[in-house]
Design an enzyme around this catalytic site. Structure first.
Site, PDB file in Angstrom:
ATOM      1  N   SER A  90       6.314  14.560   2.040  1.00 36.98           N
ATOM      2  CA  SER A  90       5.492  15.717   2.392  1.00 36.98           C
ATOM      3  C   SER A  90       4.056  15.336   2.687  1.00 36.98           C
ATOM      4  O   SER A  90       3.197  16.203   2.861  1.00 36.98           O
ATOM      5  CB  SER A  90       5.506  16.736   1.247  1.00 36.98           C
ATOM      6  OG  SER A  90       4.987  16.152   0.061  1.00 36.98           O
ATOM      7  N   PHE A 135       0.863  -1.185   0.000  1.00 42.78           N
ATOM      8  CA  PHE A 135       0.000   0.000   0.000  1.00 42.78           C
ATOM      9  C   PHE A 135       0.894   1.227   0.000  1.00 42.78           C
ATOM     10  O   PHE A 135       1.702   1.419   0.910  1.00 42.78           O
ATOM     11  CB  PHE A 135      -0.870  -0.041   1.262  1.00 42.78           C
ATOM     12  CG  PHE A 135      -1.842   1.085   1.443  1.00 42.78           C
ATOM     13  CD1 PHE A 135      -3.079   1.062   0.824  1.00 42.78           C
ATOM     14  CD2 PHE A 135      -1.540   2.155   2.287  1.00 42.78           C
ATOM     15  CE1 PHE A 135      -4.007   2.081   1.032  1.00 42.78           C
ATOM     16  CE2 PHE A 135      -2.456   3.171   2.501  1.00 42.78           C
ATOM     17  CZ  PHE A 135      -3.689   3.134   1.873  1.00 42.78           C
ATOM     18  N   ASN A 146      -1.418   7.844  16.471  1.00 41.73           N
ATOM     19  CA  ASN A 146      -2.436   7.964  17.511  1.00 41.73           C
ATOM     20  C   ASN A 146      -2.800   9.412  17.790  1.00 41.73           C
ATOM     21  O   ASN A 146      -3.934   9.711  18.168  1.00 41.73           O
ATOM     22  CB  ASN A 146      -1.952   7.277  18.789  1.00 41.73           C
ATOM     23  CG  ASN A 146      -2.015   5.770  18.687  1.00 41.73           C
ATOM     24  OD1 ASN A 146      -2.291   5.217  17.614  1.00 41.73           O
ATOM     25  ND2 ASN A 146      -1.765   5.083  19.778  1.00 41.73           N
ATOM     26  N   LEU A 205       0.954   5.086   0.096  1.00 39.44           N
ATOM     27  CA  LEU A 205       0.301   6.370   0.329  1.00 39.44           C
ATOM     28  C   LEU A 205       1.285   7.419   0.837  1.00 39.44           C
ATOM     29  O   LEU A 205       1.337   8.533   0.327  1.00 39.44           O
ATOM     30  CB  LEU A 205      -0.840   6.192   1.343  1.00 39.44           C
ATOM     31  CG  LEU A 205      -1.600   7.458   1.753  1.00 39.44           C
ATOM     32  CD1 LEU A 205      -2.341   8.063   0.562  1.00 39.44           C
ATOM     33  CD2 LEU A 205      -2.581   7.147   2.886  1.00 39.44           C
ATOM     34  N   THR A 206       2.106   7.058   1.817  1.00 41.47           N
ATOM     35  CA  THR A 206       2.957   8.030   2.506  1.00 41.47           C
ATOM     36  C   THR A 206       4.075   8.567   1.609  1.00 41.47           C
ATOM     37  O   THR A 206       4.721   7.813   0.889  1.00 41.47           O
ATOM     38  CB  THR A 206       3.568   7.395   3.756  1.00 41.47           C
ATOM     39  OG1 THR A 206       2.521   6.888   4.578  1.00 41.47           O
ATOM     40  CG2 THR A 206       4.381   8.405   4.541  1.00 41.47           C
ATOM     41  N   GLU A 207       4.300   9.878   1.708  1.00 42.23           N
ATOM     42  CA  GLU A 207       5.377  10.554   0.980  1.00 42.23           C
ATOM     43  C   GLU A 207       6.132  11.462   1.953  1.00 42.23           C
ATOM     44  O   GLU A 207       5.647  11.722   3.063  1.00 42.23           O
ATOM     45  CB  GLU A 207       4.810  11.382  -0.176  1.00 42.23           C
ATOM     46  CG  GLU A 207       4.068  10.572  -1.221  1.00 42.23           C
ATOM     47  CD  GLU A 207       3.603  11.427  -2.392  1.00 42.23           C
ATOM     48  OE1 GLU A 207       3.979  12.621  -2.453  1.00 42.23           O
ATOM     49  OE2 GLU A 207       2.865  10.899  -3.236  1.00 42.23           O
ATOM     50  N   PHE A 242       1.980   3.926  12.623  1.00 48.46           N
ATOM     51  CA  PHE A 242       1.475   3.718  11.266  1.00 48.46           C
ATOM     52  C   PHE A 242      -0.030   3.499  11.198  1.00 48.46           C
ATOM     53  O   PHE A 242      -0.691   3.295  12.201  1.00 48.46           O
ATOM     54  CB  PHE A 242       2.251   2.642  10.515  1.00 48.46           C
ATOM     55  CG  PHE A 242       2.161   1.221  10.996  1.00 48.46           C
ATOM     56  CD1 PHE A 242       3.013   0.282  10.444  1.00 48.46           C
ATOM     57  CD2 PHE A 242       1.247   0.797  11.950  1.00 48.46           C
ATOM     58  CE1 PHE A 242       2.966  -1.039  10.851  1.00 48.46           C
ATOM     59  CE2 PHE A 242       1.186  -0.515  12.358  1.00 48.46           C
ATOM     60  CZ  PHE A 242       2.057  -1.441  11.802  1.00 48.46           C
ATOM     61  N   GLU A 243      -0.541   3.616   9.952  1.00 44.61           N
ATOM     62  CA  GLU A 243      -1.985   3.595   9.670  1.00 44.61           C
ATOM     63  C   GLU A 243      -2.713   4.694  10.442  1.00 44.61           C
ATOM     64  O   GLU A 243      -3.818   4.512  10.938  1.00 44.61           O
ATOM     65  CB  GLU A 243      -2.584   2.217   9.970  1.00 44.61           C
ATOM     66  CG  GLU A 243      -2.071   1.139   9.026  1.00 44.61           C
ATOM     67  CD  GLU A 243      -2.865  -0.149   9.117  1.00 44.61           C
ATOM     68  OE1 GLU A 243      -4.084  -0.086   9.373  1.00 44.61           O
ATOM     69  OE2 GLU A 243      -2.266  -1.218   8.926  1.00 44.61           O
TER      70      GLU A 243
END
Length: 636
Positions: A206, A200, A448, A202-204, A444-445
């Site tokens: 920025s 998966f 919190n 998604l994270t970059e 991650f995901e």
């Protein structure tokens, strides 16, 4: 209320009901929530968010923000698996349970990979296609079965659990949720068999929690047959071993005469030309693969779009929401292992002539560890049960479960190490690895911190919608007399102490009614606190993150208590062998949670508390401006 004049008859009704707070009530009506932005794993302007009609949701956490206790989804506690369903999961996991050795996790960590023997066994178990329907080559487990399998895996190795989750809970979950039949036929059989691994993206750099900051772009080719993908992603679990990537990129979308960049979801195959960087050197989960992924003019066929062009943000959020229940199961399994090691040591270790298990301090640790495990376990199977029953609005319950379970697991493992003392610190015991592995689950995901803001702001937006509905009713007070009086009477009863909150007594076992009364009062106080925040801060509440955090913590405690009351009630009604223990869990949870809730809610408006928040901001500003510690060293 200049623009919303009450009719003479309505004022008389208020007087007859001894309404003493008309001015405050009018302030509520004037309150404009204006749908503040909601920060989740990605943030998006609230005006662009899909907004459900406020009167339709049955989500407990969402309605909590209106001071309501809608617990129809929580009672009775869901029982969606038959003994045969449970046995099926145990049969699937039997080879791993039978052959796994305590030293295996440490060996895989040292090698930074899993050996082929384990991989082959996992394929034969069907572990890579747990929720894939049989027609596409999978096992077809429901969410509760999947949560149970995640729990079993979490007992042995969190790195392995993360690898599985990255593959199926989020990696190809988009294909399951949004894929066309052709897309499912193309990719799912190999993914379910473990012949290909998914991830998966998604994270970059920025765009972490704020997915609106995505810079990766996909532009339609001149012939209209491909999207040309350019950009990069970071912290991608399975990135170096995956062959199927769910990738999110901005694409130009034209609506009318205006063109804007919107996020679109794609399925990208490794053969298309993407590359992965070297594995990261990490604090924990070392046996799982984590890398950067690069896209340099990667050609992606248009038929690889998941969902709608421009609809990728919704795809990403639904994938993450749909997969969070598995994290709770994984962490419940990990906590079970930690508690087992701690109790074994406490029962065998002698200090000062007595077993550790006789010391009050150790007993308190064991009790609190066990309670946190019970709450996590209860939340996990409540959430998966709700999903299996077809309830669709569970995003806040999923976020609460993620936050609670990851915080609880860290606490339980840390206390287990403390009980073992020096032995807990040693690598051979295995707990130091668990602690390092656990740290990522609070990040991650959706960190919190962001999840708490997501819970608070989404709930505040929902409550603000109700206030705006009441405002509209006041434009025609005679026609909407029932709505207005309902809100006014509810607030009046609360103000003069005639209400103790929504009653939970009809849902819980008789032995738990006193505990339920505490939480009923907490629900009422919570609704009043939300009302206060919306009146005082209006849409500017989005900037008050110290308040949002305390509001979210109170919401988490209330939901945890309701879930525990439901599960313990089932145990008492069925006279389960653990019913007495579960009653004590519920009593302890409600008693202590009600105190924490009252403290958090009081800190939303206490004069000294508000001054403390300002002081903290001032301290932080000085330290940040200085780039570190400011004060003079005590030695000069």
């Amino acid at each position: 209320m200049n623009s919303l004049k009450l009719s003479k008859s309505l004022r008389q009704i208020y007087r007859r009901n001894n309404w003493q707070n008309v001015n405050t009530f009018q302030t509520i009506i004037r309150c404009q929530s204006n749908s503040p932005k909601v920060a989740a794993d990605g943030a998006e302007s609230a005006a662009k968010r899909e907004r459900r009609p406020v009167e339709t949701t049955q989500s407990f956490v969402m309605n909590l923000f209106c001071g309501e206790g809608k617990v129809q989804q929580q009672f009775p506690y869901p029982q969606v698996l038959s003994p045969e369903d449970i046995q099926t999961v145990e049969m699937v996991t039997e080879p791993m349970v039978r052959t796994w050795k305590p030293e295996d996790a440490l060996r895989f960590e040292e090698n930074h990979a899993y050996d082929e023997k384990l991989w082959t066994m996992l394929k034969e178990m069907g572990s890579f296609g747990i929720q894939v329907p049989p027609e596409y080559g999978g096992i077809g487990f429901n969410n509760t079965q999947t949560g149970f399998l995640a729990e079993i895996t979490g007992r042995y190795d969190l790195s392995l659990a993360v690898t599985f989750a990255a593959h199926q809970s989020i990696g190809y979950k988009g294909i399951l949720l949004y894929g066309t039949d052709a897309q499912k036929q193309k990719w799912l059989p190999d993914l379910a068999a473990g012949n290909r691994i998914a991830c998966f993206c998604l994270t970059e750099p920025s765009a972490g929690s704020d997915a609106s900051g995505i810079q990766t772009k996909a532009v339609l080719s001149a012939d209209g047959k491909h999207y040309v993908l350019n950009g990069s992603k970071i912290f991608i679990t399975n990135g170096g071993i995956a062959e199927v990537f769910t990738v999110f990129a901005k694409t130009p979308v034209t609506v009318g005469s205006e063109t804007k960049d919107k996020v679109t979801a794609f399925v990208v195959e490794k053969g298309a030309g993407l590359t992965a960087g070297p594995p990261y050197k990490k604090m924990g989960i070392m046996a799982s693969n984590t890398t950067e992924v690069f896209f340099d003019n990667v050609m992606v066929p248009v038929e690889n779009v998941l969902g709608e062009v421009g609809g990728g943000f919704k795809v990403a959020m639904n994938i993450l929401n749909n997969g969070r229940f598995g994290m709770g199961g994984t962490l419940a399994g990990s906590m079970r292992t930690c508690i087992a090691k701690a109790t074994e040591h406490a029962n065998t270790r002698t200090q000062f002539g007595d077993k550790l298990s006789t010391f009050g301090d150790i007993q308190e640790k064991i009790a609190r560890m066990s309670l946190k495990h019970y709450v996590t376990e209860s939340m996990t199977y409540m959430l998966s049960g709700m999903m299996d029953k077809g309830y669709g609005d569970y995003q806040l319950e999923a976020a609460v479960s993620k936050v609670y379970s990851s915080d609880a697991a860290w606490y339980v493992c840390d206390e287990a190490i403390q009980i073992l003392g020096g032995m807990g610190y040693m690598r051979e015991t295995g707990l130091e690895k668990v602690l390092r592995d656990l740290r990522i689950f609070r990040i991650f995901e959706g960190t919190n911190d962001i999840m708490r803001l997501f819970v608070a702001l989404t709930g505040l937006q929902y409550a603000g919608g109700h206030l705006k509905e009441l405002q509209r009713a006041m434009n025609s007070p005679v026609a909407n007399l029932g709505v207005i009086l309902g809100a006014g009477t509810k607030r009046f009863a609360r103000t003069v102490g005639l209400s103790s909150g929504p009653s939970l007594s009809e849902y819980v076992a008789p032995e738990l009614r006193n505990n339920a009364a505490l939480i009923s009062k907490s629900i009422q106080d919570f609704g009043a606190s939300v009302e206060h925040l919306l009146i005082k801060y209006n849409k500017n509440i989005i900037h008050e993150q110290m308040l949002q955090r305390r509001l979210a913590d109170a919401a988490i405690d209330i939901y945890a208590s309701v879930v525990v009351l439901s599960r313990a009630s089932r145990a008492l009604e069925k006279n389960l062998s653990s019913a007495g223990l579960e009653r004590r869990f519920a009593t302890l949870q409600c008693n202590e949670a009600s105190v924490r809730i009252a403290t958090n809610l009081s800190q939303l408006r206490g004069t000294q508390d508000l001054k403390n928040y300002s002081t903290m901001k001032e301290i932080a500003a000085e330290v940040l401006n200085n780039g570190g510690v400011v004060q003079n060293h005590p030695l000069g």
